[in-house]
Write a protein that holds these residues in place. Structure first.
Motif, PDB file in Angstrom:
ATOM      1  N   PRO A 197       2.387 -10.756 -11.833  1.00  8.77           N
ATOM      2  CA  PRO A 197       3.576 -10.208 -12.495  1.00  8.77           C
ATOM      3  C   PRO A 197       3.449  -8.725 -12.843  1.00  8.77           C
ATOM      4  O   PRO A 197       4.444  -7.995 -12.810  1.00  8.77           O
ATOM      5  CB  PRO A 197       3.714 -11.070 -13.761  1.00  8.77           C
ATOM      6  N   ILE A 198       2.240  -8.261 -13.168  1.00  7.56           N
ATOM      7  CA  ILE A 198       2.077  -6.824 -13.445  1.00  7.56           C
ATOM      8  C   ILE A 198       2.332  -6.019 -12.176  1.00  7.56           C
ATOM      9  O   ILE A 198       2.996  -4.979 -12.205  1.00  7.56           O
ATOM     10  CB  ILE A 198       0.660  -6.532 -13.990  1.00  7.56           C
ATOM     11  N   ALA A 199       1.786  -6.494 -11.049  1.00 13.53           N
ATOM     12  CA  ALA A 199       2.027  -5.814  -9.777  1.00 13.53           C
ATOM     13  C   ALA A 199       3.518  -5.789  -9.454  1.00 13.53           C
ATOM     14  O   ALA A 199       4.051  -4.765  -8.987  1.00 13.53           O
ATOM     15  CB  ALA A 199       1.242  -6.502  -8.663  1.00 13.53           C
ATOM     16  N   ALA A 200       4.208  -6.896  -9.697  1.00 10.98           N
ATOM     17  CA  ALA A 200       5.654  -6.933  -9.455  1.00 10.98           C
ATOM     18  C   ALA A 200       6.388  -5.947 -10.351  1.00 10.98           C
ATOM     19  O   ALA A 200       7.319  -5.265  -9.911  1.00 10.98           O
ATOM     20  CB  ALA A 200       6.171  -8.353  -9.686  1.00 10.98           C
ATOM     21  N   MET A 201       5.969  -5.836 -11.610  1.00 17.97           N
ATOM     22  CA  MET A 201       6.595  -4.878 -12.520  1.00 17.97           C
ATOM     23  C   MET A 201       6.440  -3.456 -12.004  1.00 17.97           C
ATOM     24  O   MET A 201       7.377  -2.648 -12.051  1.00 17.97           O
ATOM     25  CB  MET A 201       5.979  -5.007 -13.915  1.00 17.97           C
ATOM     26  N   GLY A 202       5.251  -3.115 -11.490  1.00 17.99           N
ATOM     27  CA  GLY A 202       5.041  -1.784 -10.944  1.00 17.99           C
ATOM     28  C   GLY A 202       5.920  -1.514  -9.734  1.00 17.99           C
ATOM     29  O   GLY A 202       6.486  -0.424  -9.592  1.00 17.99           O
TER      30      GLY A 202
END
Length: 360
Positions: A197-202
Motif C-alpha cells: 500500500p505504501i508503494a501504491a500511495m507513492g
C-alpha cells in the motif's frame, strides 16, 4: 479402618500432586498458555528494541531495505507481477518496529513506543519517496484509464483485508515469542509487511490520483493497525507481559484501549466500503450480462458501475465492428431489470481490420 470421604479426597489430591511433580519435566500441552522466563524475555526485548530506534546500528540497513523494497514493489505493481511484489515484501523491514510497538503497548513503555513509531514513520517516508520516484519515471504506466489488477486491488480495502492483517499480526507475534516457529518469520513477513500500500500511495501521488491515494492510505492504516493489534494479543498471550519491568498499569491500559479504538475507527469505513464494493461488483456482473443482450457484436473494454439502490451509474467502454445500439436502450434494459433509474455513459471504439496481400 475405612477412610472417610474427606480423607479419601485428600489422598487422591496427594496422589495427583505426586503425579504432577513427577511430570514437571514433561512438555505442557500445546493449548496451555506459555510463560516466558526472564532469559527468553530479555532476548526478545534486546532483539526488538535495539533495532527499533532511529540512530541504532541497524538504522542504515532499515533505510536501504525500505527504499529498495518499495521501489521493487512499485515496479511490480505497474507490471502486475505478483512474484516481484512478494519479493519486495520479503525485503521489507517493517516487521521489527511493528512488533516493538506491540510489546511497548503491552508493557506500557511510552518511550520505546515512541521510538518504534518514529522508526515506522521514517520507513514510510523512505518507502513513499522511492515509490514516488518510480511513479515519476514511469508516469505513462499509471496515466492509463485502466489500472493493473494488483494496483487496483490496493484501492479497494475491505474487512477481509482487516482480518488477514489481524491474523498475520498474531502469527508474527507467535513466531517472535516461540523459537520453534522462527522459521516461519519469512512467511510471516510476506503477510505483515505494509510495503504494497505504501508503494501504491507513492505511485498515485506521482500521477495525481487523489481518490486512489486516499484508498491506498486506508489500506495502509488497515494493515498497520490490525497487525499491531494482532501482535499485541499474541505476544501478551504467549507470555511477553512482565510486571517487574512494566511501566504503570494505567499507561498500558490506556495504550491498548487507544489502539483498539483506532482499529475500530478504521473498521467502520471499511465495513461501509466493503458493502459498497460487493454491491457494485454484483452490479458490474449484471451489466456485463445485459450487454450481451443489448448488442452481441460489441466487446467490453472497461466497465465502472455503481449503485445506491435508487440510482445507478454505468461508465462503459466497448469496441466492435460497427456502431452499437443506442445507449438509451442499454439504460432501459438495466432499469427494467433492477427497478431503479440508470444513467449510462458509453464510449465506443470502432474495430477495423484491413487485410492485404502483396502482388509479388
Amino acid at each position: 479402618m475405612r477412610p472417610t470421604g474427606r480423607s479419601s479426597r485428600r489422598a487422591r489430591m496427594a496422589d495427583g500432586a505426586v503425579d504432577d511433580a513427577g511430570a514437571l519435566g514433561a512438555r505442557p500441552p500445546w493449548w496451555r498458555r506459555h510463560r516466558m522466563d526472564d532469559i527468553q524475555r530479555a532476548a526478545v526485548v534486546g532483539f526488538l528494541y535495539e533495532r527499533a530506534r532511529i540512530g541504532s546500528p541497524h538504522t542504515r540497513s532499515f533505510i536501504i531495505l525500505s527504499l529498495l523494497s518499495s521501489a521493487i514493489a512499485a515496479m511490480g505493481l505497474l507490471l502486475d507481477s505478483a512474484p516481484a511484489v512478494i519479493g519486495a515484501m520479503l525485503l521489507g523491514a517493517f516487521i521489527t518496529p511493528l512488533l516493538a510497538m506491540a510489546g511497548a503497548l503491552i508493557q506500557g513503555w511510552v518511550q520505546r513506543l515512541v521510538d518504534a513509531a518514529l522508526m515506522v514513520a521514517l520507513g514510510i517516508a523512505m518507502s513513499m519517496t522511492a515509490a514516488t520516484l518510480v511513479g515519476v519515471v514511469f508516469a505513462g504506466q499509471i496515466d492509463r484509464a485502466v489500472l493493473p489488477p494488483l494496483l487496483l486491488s490496493l484501492t479497494r480495502p475491505g474487512l477481509l483485508d482487516l482480518g488477514i492483517a489481524l491474523a498475520a499480526g498474531v502469527a508474527a507475534g507467535y513466531a517472535t515469542m516461540r523459537t520453534e516457529a522462527a522459521g516461519a518469520l519469512s512467511g510471516v513477513a510476506v503477510s505483515v509487511t505494509v510495503e504494497p500500500p505504501i508503494a501504491a500511495m507513492g505511485l498515485f501521488l506521482a500521477s495525481g490520483r487523489g481518490e486512489e491515494f486516499r484508498q491506498a492510505a486506508l489500506a495502509l492504516a488497515t494493515n498497520f493497525g490490525a497487525l499491531v493489534l494482532g501482535a499485541t494479543v499474541s505476544m501478551a498471550w504467549w507470555g511477553f507481559a512482565d510486571r517487574d519491568t512494566r511501566g504503570t498499569a494505567r499507561q498500558a491500559r490506556v495504550g491498548l484501549i487507544a489502539w483498539v479504538v483506532l482499529v475500530g475507527a478504521v473498521a467502520v469505513p471499511l465495513a461501509v466500503y466493503s458493502r459498497n464494493v460487493i454491491r457494485n461488483t454484483a452490479f458490474e456482473q449484471e451489466v456485463t450480462s445485459v450487454v450481451g443482450t443489448w448488442d452481441p457484436s460489441v466487446r467490453v473494454v472497461s466497465l465502472d458501475a455503481s449503485t445506491t439502490g435508487e440510482r445507478a451509474t454505468v461508465r462503459i467502454d466497448v469496441t466492435g465492428p460497427r456502431r452499437p445500439e443506442p445507449a438509451w436502450r442499454l439504460a432501459e434494459l438495466l432499469s427494467e431489470r433492477r427497478g431503479e433509474r440508470v444513467e449510462v455513459l458509453l464510449t465506443f471504439t470502432l474495430a477495423q481490420e484491413d487485410r492485404a496481400v502483396s502482388s509479388g
